[in-house]
Design an enzyme around this catalytic site. Structure first.
Site, PDB file in Angstrom:
ATOM      1  N   LYS A  75      37.772  49.317 137.745  1.00 40.19           N
ATOM      2  CA  LYS A  75      37.414  50.072 138.948  1.00 40.19           C
ATOM      3  C   LYS A  75      35.931  50.436 138.883  1.00 40.19           C
ATOM      4  O   LYS A  75      35.441  50.859 137.830  1.00 40.19           O
ATOM      5  CB  LYS A  75      38.274  51.336 139.019  1.00 40.19           C
ATOM      6  CG  LYS A  75      38.127  52.154 140.285  1.00 40.19           C
ATOM      7  CD  LYS A  75      39.074  53.363 140.245  1.00 40.19           C
ATOM      8  CE  LYS A  75      39.069  54.152 141.548  1.00 40.19           C
ATOM      9  NZ  LYS A  75      40.003  55.308 141.496  1.00 40.19           N
ATOM     10  N   SER A 150      43.048  55.505 145.470  1.00 40.31           N
ATOM     11  CA  SER A 150      41.729  54.924 145.617  1.00 40.31           C
ATOM     12  C   SER A 150      41.480  53.688 144.748  1.00 40.31           C
ATOM     13  O   SER A 150      40.515  52.969 144.991  1.00 40.31           O
ATOM     14  CB  SER A 150      40.677  55.980 145.286  1.00 40.31           C
ATOM     15  OG  SER A 150      40.774  56.369 143.919  1.00 40.31           O
ATOM     16  N   SER A 174      45.781  58.160 142.429  1.00 41.51           N
ATOM     17  CA  SER A 174      45.021  56.940 142.739  1.00 41.51           C
ATOM     18  C   SER A 174      45.303  55.722 141.864  1.00 41.51           C
ATOM     19  O   SER A 174      44.773  54.655 142.141  1.00 41.51           O
ATOM     20  CB  SER A 174      43.532  57.234 142.702  1.00 41.51           C
ATOM     21  OG  SER A 174      43.141  57.816 143.918  1.00 41.51           O
TER      22      SER A 174
HETATM   23  N1  GLN Z   1      44.245  60.373 147.478  1.00 42.64           N
HETATM   24  C1  GLN Z   1      43.790  61.463 146.679  1.00 42.64           C
HETATM   25  C2  GLN Z   1      42.434  61.920 147.154  1.00 42.64           C
HETATM   26  O1  GLN Z   1      42.001  61.405 148.118  1.00 42.64           O
HETATM   27  C3  GLN Z   1      43.751  61.062 145.249  1.00 42.64           C
HETATM   28  C4  GLN Z   1      42.521  60.379 144.835  1.00 42.64           C
HETATM   29  C5  GLN Z   1      42.505  60.009 143.397  1.00 42.64           C
HETATM   30  O2  GLN Z   1      43.512  60.128 142.690  1.00 42.64           O
HETATM   31  N2  GLN Z   1      41.337  59.607 142.949  1.00 42.64           N
HETATM   32  O3  GLN Z   1      41.820  62.771 146.596  1.00 42.64           O
END
Ligand code: GLN
Length: 485
Positions: A75, A150, A174
């Site tokens: 990532k 994400s 994420s």
């Molecule tokens: N969807 C969550 C957010 O937008 C989690 C993001 C993540 O785990 N990096 O913060």
């Protein structure tokens, strides 16, 4: 007997061919490159790839190491020396990592080759990868849908056989949510299990790095490589790392699995519910006992998460000021103009929204009402889990209330997007570990969309949730299904 095409192999099978010298690391890279050239124009999982550096590493790698010769997708929020690290943000568009994150150093020590960087929501803020400032990544099962986020790039790459495995990060779901939506395995380790040195921070009390893979065994192999103490990360636990593959294959007799009554909510997609119910029945067949548990503060999870995550993000992202690195506005009138325009031009809408919300939650006069209160409710959520784990070995639930949604379907309504995390972000608040693995498909508009099963374990109990997940996985064929690319 003919072998499946190289890119379709999982890490364990690939590595044993490498170790037997039936193939070389160079063969693997060439096959992977061809696969990426074939499918990535459709999926768009990668932001940058360095096959030349990977080929140089492939020449000298020791294939007898646990991940010897295995290319891994990373990532684009984790520093890999010499490669871009953009966090899918304009503010870091031309940034190159000057050093390896500890997880990368550990992957290399295990023989893995970090060869490319994957797309993501900008600074990991989002649930669909649509907040990337670079491009959209598509779900390999239905190119009109999101891969989740994400860590959507790593999940989609693994699902499309365009990566053997990947690293993602999980602050509120994420890793697990894109794993569920893309039909792969994803592990969020216990807070402190894996070093964050060299990870660009989003919300420091929540962030963890973890694997996205085709099988549970592969996730255990990557955990073996990346877990453990790191003197460069003071939040990293100094606890011994077990061999996460050791318990794989043990049966589930005597295992007690908690089913939280708060998790089977209204609004959960009926096909997701049916698949999770069937998975629970299957776990019972395998010898597990299902026990009702209650996590009474679940309802507050989203609100607490979004107060704390935005507050921490507003502080962490203050470093992007155009002075030390990254984008810098041209011809500023003065210093304030320089900061203001650099950040105005460099950050996308969701990142700005979070910085504004987080700054507000921390501001004097509001701190007690929002940030402090959220911290108190976080403690109640932590206690909910502690109580449940007195009765059960692990907790079982859907990973996401819905299968992959359409690109664009939720972008206009941030609240809708935030609801994607309802089953995942409490684990981050409690600091415990979790896994998502495939447990079926939903039939939507004539397409098969993957469904994910989530197992949550107590702190440092990764080996147990991997064991349960593996037993379930091996009794089904879901992990063998491939998207129609
Ligand atoms: N969807 C969550 C957010 O937008 C989690 C993001 C993540 O785990 N990096 O913060």
């Amino acid at each position: 007997m003919s072998r499946p095409a190289l890119p379709a192999l999982n890490i364990a099978d690939l590595q044993s061919l490498l170790r037997r010298r039936e193939i070389s690391p160079r063969n693997v890279l060439d096959a992977l490159q061809a696969r990426i050239e074939d499918v990535d124009p459709k999926v768009d999982a990668y932001l940058s790839i360095d096959f030349e550096a990977a080929a140089r590493e492939a020449e000298k790698v020791d294939v007898d190491l646990p991940l010897g010769g295995v290319p891994i997708a990373i990532k684009d929020i984790i520093n890999v020396a010499g490669q871009p690290c953009t966090c899918a943000s304009k503010i870091l568009r031309s940034y190159r990592a000057p050093y390896d994150a500890t997880v990368i150093r550990k992957l290399r020590a295990a023989g893995a080759i970090p060869f490319g960087k994957t797309n993501m929501d900008e600074f990991a803020m989002g649930s669909s990868t649509e907040n990337s400032s670079v491009k959209l990544t598509r779900n390999p099962w239905d190119l009109s849908r999101v891969p989740g986020g994400s860590s959507g790039g790593s999940a989609a790459a693994v699902a499309a056989d365009a990566a053997f495995g990947g690293l993602g990060t999980d602050t509120g779901g994420s890793i697990r949510q894109p794993a569920a939506l893309s039909g792969v395995v994803g592990v969020k380790p216990t807070y402190g299990r894996v070093s964050r040195f060299g990870l660009v921070a989003f919300a420091s009390s929540l962030d963890q790095v973890g694997p996205l893979t085709k099988t549970v065994r592969d996730a255990a192999l990557i955990m073996n490589a990346i877990a453990g103490h790191d003197a460069y990360d003071t939040t990293c636990l100094n606890e011994p790392v077990p061999d996460y593959t050791a318990a794989l294959g043990r049966d589930l007799r005597g295992m007690r699995l908690g089913l939280p009554k708060e998790y089977m909510i209204e609004g959960i997609d009926p096909q997701v519910k049916a698949a999770v119910d069937a998975a629970i029945a299957q776990l019972q067949t395998l010898g597990a006992e299902i026990v009702d548990v209650s996590l009474p503060h679940t309802d507050y999870g989203i609100a607490v998460y979004y107060f704390l995550a935005t507050a921490e993000a507003s502080a962490n992202l203050a470093r992007f000021d155009g002075v030390r690195y990254g984008h810098r506005a041209e011809n500023p009138r003065d210093l304030l103009d320089h900061y203001g325009r650099t950040r105005e031009e460099g950050f996308g809408a969701e990142v700005k929204r979070r910085i504004i919300l987080g700054t507000y939650a921390l501001s004097s006069g509001y701190y007690d009402a929002y940030y402090l209160r959220a911290q108190k409710v976080r403690e109640l959520i932590r206690q909910d889990f502690a109580k449940a784990f007195e009765k059960v070995d692990a907790i079982v639930s859907p990973t996401s209330p819905v299968p992959a949604f359409k690109l664009g379907e939720r972008t206009a309504d941030p609240l809708q997007m935030y609801l994607a995390d309802i089953f995942t972000n409490t684990a981050n608040l409690a600091g415990i570990c979790g896994i998502s693995l495939p447990c079926g498909f939903a039939d939507v508009d004539g397409n098969r969309l993957p469904i994910g099963l989530q197992l949550l374990g107590k702190a440092l109990d990764e080996a147990r949730i991997l064991q349960i997940a593996h037993a379930y996985e091996q009794s089904t064929d879901w992990h063998k299904a491939r998207p129609p690319l």
